[in-house]
Scaffold this active site. Structure first.
Site, PDB file in Angstrom:
ATOM      1  N   PRO A   2     -11.736  -2.021  12.830  1.00 15.44           N
ATOM      2  CA  PRO A   2     -11.143  -1.057  13.762  1.00 15.44           C
ATOM      3  C   PRO A   2      -9.680  -0.787  13.443  1.00 15.44           C
ATOM      4  CG  PRO A   2     -11.236  -3.248  14.741  1.00 15.44           C
ATOM      5  CD  PRO A   2     -11.942  -3.352  13.424  1.00 15.44           C
TER       6      PRO A   2
ATOM      7  N   GLY B 262      -6.716   1.447  15.241  1.00 18.71           N
ATOM      8  CA  GLY B 262      -6.341   2.338  16.337  1.00 18.71           C
ATOM      9  C   GLY B 262      -5.485   3.489  15.849  1.00 18.71           C
TER      10      GLY B 262
ATOM     11  N   GLN C 197     -14.711  -2.140  19.235  1.00 10.67           N
ATOM     12  CA  GLN C 197     -13.699  -3.201  19.329  1.00 10.67           C
ATOM     13  C   GLN C 197     -13.013  -3.113  20.683  1.00 10.67           C
ATOM     14  OE1 GLN C 197     -10.038  -2.351  19.008  1.00 10.67           O
ATOM     15  NE2 GLN C 197      -9.621  -4.420  19.739  1.00 10.67           N
TER      16      GLN C 197
ATOM     17  N   ARG D  36       6.398  -5.534  14.494  1.00 10.85           N
ATOM     18  CA  ARG D  36       6.310  -4.698  13.289  1.00 10.85           C
ATOM     19  C   ARG D  36       7.601  -3.914  13.160  1.00 10.85           C
ATOM     20  NH1 ARG D  36       0.719  -4.573  14.851  1.00 10.85           N
ATOM     21  NH2 ARG D  36       0.735  -2.472  15.678  1.00 10.85           N
TER      22      ARG D  36
ATOM     23  N   HIS E 131      -5.420  -9.845  11.396  1.00  9.63           N
ATOM     24  CA  HIS E 131      -5.070  -8.479  11.810  1.00  9.63           C
ATOM     25  C   HIS E 131      -4.348  -7.739  10.673  1.00  9.63           C
ATOM     26  CE1 HIS E 131      -5.091  -6.428  15.878  1.00  9.63           C
ATOM     27  NE2 HIS E 131      -4.438  -5.523  15.182  1.00  9.63           N
TER      28      HIS E 131
ATOM     29  N   ARG F 132      -0.525  -7.976  10.679  1.00 12.02           N
ATOM     30  CA  ARG F 132       0.239  -7.133  11.618  1.00 12.02           C
ATOM     31  C   ARG F 132       0.612  -7.860  12.899  1.00 12.02           C
ATOM     32  NH1 ARG F 132      -0.440  -1.690  10.381  1.00 12.02           N
ATOM     33  NH2 ARG F 132      -0.561  -0.904  12.504  1.00 12.02           N
TER      34      ARG F 132
ATOM     35  N   ARG G 153      -9.074  -4.701  -1.266  1.00 12.50           N
ATOM     36  CA  ARG G 153      -8.724  -3.425  -1.905  1.00 12.50           C
ATOM     37  C   ARG G 153      -9.588  -3.142  -3.133  1.00 12.50           C
ATOM     38  NH1 ARG G 153      -6.422  -3.863   2.127  1.00 12.50           N
ATOM     39  NH2 ARG G 153      -4.194  -3.726   2.598  1.00 12.50           N
TER      40      ARG G 153
HETATM   41  C1  LIG Z   1      -3.066   1.165  11.374  1.00 11.42           C
HETATM   42  C2  LIG Z   1      -3.868  -0.021  11.838  1.00 11.42           C
HETATM   43  C3  LIG Z   1      -4.315  -0.077  13.147  1.00 11.42           C
HETATM   44  C4  LIG Z   1      -5.077  -1.164  13.583  1.00 11.42           C
HETATM   45  N1  LIG Z   1      -5.563  -1.170  14.855  1.00 11.42           N
HETATM   46  C5  LIG Z   1      -6.362  -2.178  15.261  1.00 11.42           C
HETATM   47  C6  LIG Z   1      -6.961  -2.150  16.551  1.00 11.42           C
HETATM   48  O1  LIG Z   1      -6.788  -1.206  17.320  1.00 11.42           O
HETATM   49  N2  LIG Z   1      -7.738  -3.211  16.900  1.00 11.42           N
HETATM   50  C7  LIG Z   1      -7.978  -4.269  16.061  1.00 11.42           C
HETATM   51  O2  LIG Z   1      -8.679  -5.212  16.430  1.00 11.42           O
HETATM   52  N3  LIG Z   1      -7.428  -4.307  14.826  1.00 11.42           N
HETATM   53  C8  LIG Z   1      -6.646  -3.285  14.419  1.00 11.42           C
HETATM   54  N4  LIG Z   1      -6.114  -3.314  13.154  1.00 11.42           N
HETATM   55  C9  LIG Z   1      -6.424  -4.445  12.252  1.00 11.42           C
HETATM   56  C10 LIG Z   1      -7.701  -4.162  11.447  1.00 11.42           C
HETATM   57  O3  LIG Z   1      -8.833  -4.171  12.262  1.00 11.42           O
HETATM   58  C11 LIG Z   1      -7.915  -5.193  10.341  1.00 11.42           C
HETATM   59  O4  LIG Z   1      -7.914  -6.478  10.900  1.00 11.42           O
HETATM   60  C12 LIG Z   1      -6.910  -5.106   9.215  1.00 11.42           C
HETATM   61  O5  LIG Z   1      -6.554  -3.772   8.954  1.00 11.42           O
HETATM   62  C13 LIG Z   1      -7.502  -5.746   7.952  1.00 11.42           C
HETATM   63  O6  LIG Z   1      -6.602  -5.754   6.917  1.00 11.42           O
HETATM   64  P1  LIG Z   1      -6.578  -4.648   5.744  1.00 11.42           P
HETATM   65  O7  LIG Z   1      -5.946  -3.430   6.357  1.00 11.42           O
HETATM   66  O8  LIG Z   1      -5.737  -5.284   4.708  1.00 11.42           O
HETATM   67  O9  LIG Z   1      -7.995  -4.370   5.322  1.00 11.42           O
HETATM   68  C14 LIG Z   1      -5.357  -2.229  12.700  1.00 11.42           C
HETATM   69  C15 LIG Z   1      -4.908  -2.159  11.369  1.00 11.42           C
HETATM   70  C16 LIG Z   1      -4.192  -1.070  10.931  1.00 11.42           C
HETATM   71  C17 LIG Z   1      -3.747  -1.019   9.499  1.00 11.42           C
END
Ligand SMILES: Cc1cc2nc3c(=O)[nH]c(=O)nc-3n(C[C@H](O)[C@H](O)[C@H](O)COP(=O)(O)O)c2cc1C
Length: 383
Positions: free
Chosen positions: A82, A84, A132, A169, A280, A283, A315
């Protein structure tokens, strides 16, 4: 200008295209991590520490990439995480991502703060959909979201556990990124440098968090998403309160953000069906263990009883193979497909999945392994 896809050969190429399409503050939101971004870079680096032990003179003319997930096959050991606010990058990005996932036979997870409603995604994309959930302090509204996901036939509820408070962040305040978008004078030249993106906003309107459109709190004032997370997300959520959600959700329940055996055992005790080994995407809490490094511990603790998914830093198709070799049921991708959709909408999301699935097949063949289900730790060593 149309994109010459033959020159876009890696997820990193898509990242560069995304950077060109969206304004700098929005790119920072997508691309960035918390604090010093150590977890963000460690997630990716953890994959490079594992080296393949290829076998040769193996007939690899047929490659079987299918695996079982919750009793139903998926075409590749992949799913979309997911993310957002994806619609800030491209109109109805979530519908585009879900359609691409359905085309490649893998699940798509729709985030609570998404800009397309969960009903619309179910209607317009189909495929295997997961929802989610951010558990909100407003319990009634949280349960309403759960009920909507049930009514729209979502297969799984994915509850995120690593957002008790918002991560720090630092790119966002530095660049002036806020939600709702509030253009600042110093960003005007930057915005004008992205005419296609501006045109999309002008013609489709500024995206809203459609999933929460009827929630009074999401619409009051001009609070940023970070402020909303700080005041409205349930920081008191714990294993005890999760039981109510388990009881309220009859389908598959997945807990996202698990990095330790202790939490994996709690997930089993709760009656969850799966966990996502995740920080996450770097993040939230910086300097967590990289998700790939946490994977073996979680698999040892719960791999027999739960589907163990993993995200963070994926990636390459070879990363999916490494995750699978260390015991993951499937790897999930956040930014990889998000870069694709931010670069070119549904076509870009497709291209991201085309790159990854082709890489999976190619790496399997070069590794001398024809069946993804047969992968185990023996195909690698720490290097
Ligand atoms: C722009 C962005 C928004 C995200 N928003 C959510 C969210 O709303 N809920 C959530 O559980 N994880 C969120 N995540 C985390 C992702 O679900 C995921 O854990 C993460 O992107 C995995 O790492 P990767 O981007 O290196 O593949 C977000 C990630 C990004 C990059």
């Amino acid at each position: 200008m149309s994109i010459d896809w033959s020159r876009v050969v890696s997820i990193e190429d898509l990242r560069r295209l995304a950077r060109r399409h969206v304004p700098h503050p929005l790119f920072g939101f997508i691309d960035g991590g918390a604090e010093d971004e150590v977890a963000l870079s460690d997630n990716r680096a953890a994959y490079d520490k594992w080296k393949f032990r290829q076998r040769v003179f193996v007939d690899v003319s047929e490659i079987d990439t299918e695996v079982d997930l919750f009793g139903t096959p998926i075409r590749f050991p992949l799913a979309i995480s997911p993310t957002g606010l994806a619609g800030l990058a491209w109109p109805q990005a979530e519908v585009a991502l879900a359609r691409a996932a359905a085309h490649y036979g893998i699940p798509f997870t729709l985030a609570t703060p998404s800009t397309s409603s969960l009903e619309r995604v179910a209607r317009e994309a189909g495929g295997r959909l997961w929802f989610q959930l951010y558990v909100l302090r407003d319990r009634d509204y949280t349960m309403k979201l759960v009920e909507r996901a049930r009514a729209s036939e979502y297969e799984a509820l994915v509850i995120t556990g690593d957002v008790a408070v918002a991560g720090k962040r630092e790119r966002d305040p530095r660049s002036g990124f806020t939600v709702p978008l509030r253009p600042r004078v110093e960003n005007m030249i930057e915005l004008l440098g992205h005419p296609k993106w501006l045109w999309q906003i002008a013609t489709h309107g500024v995206p809203k968090i459609e999933n929460l459109a009827d929630w009074s709190i999401a619409n009051v004032g001009t609070q940023t998403l970070a402020a909303m997370a700080a005041t409205q997300f349930e920081s008191a959520l714990n294993w005890e309160t999760l039981k109510q959600l388990r009881d309220a959700w009859p389908r598959k329940l997945v807990l996202k953000g698990v990095l330790t055996a202790a939490d994996a055992e709690q997930a089993v005790a709760l009656g969850a069906d799966g966990v996502v080994v995740s920080n996450h995407g770097g993040r939230q809490l910086d300097c967590t263990v990289a998700s790939l490094d946490a994977l073996p511990e979680v698999v040892r603790a719960a791999g027999e009883k739960l589907a163990v998914l993993i995200d963070g830093g994926v990636r390459r198709g070879s990363h999916v193979i490494k995750a699978r070799a260390l015991g993951a049921t499937a790897a999930m991708i956040g930014r990889a497909t998000l870069y694709g959709v931010a670069a070119a909408g549904e076509e870009g999301a497709h291209h991201a999945l085309e790159i990854l699935t082709t890489e999976i097949r190619r790496s399997m063949a070069l590794l001398g392994c024809t069946v993804v289900r047969d992968l185990d730790a023996g195909v690698m060593q720490r290097g």
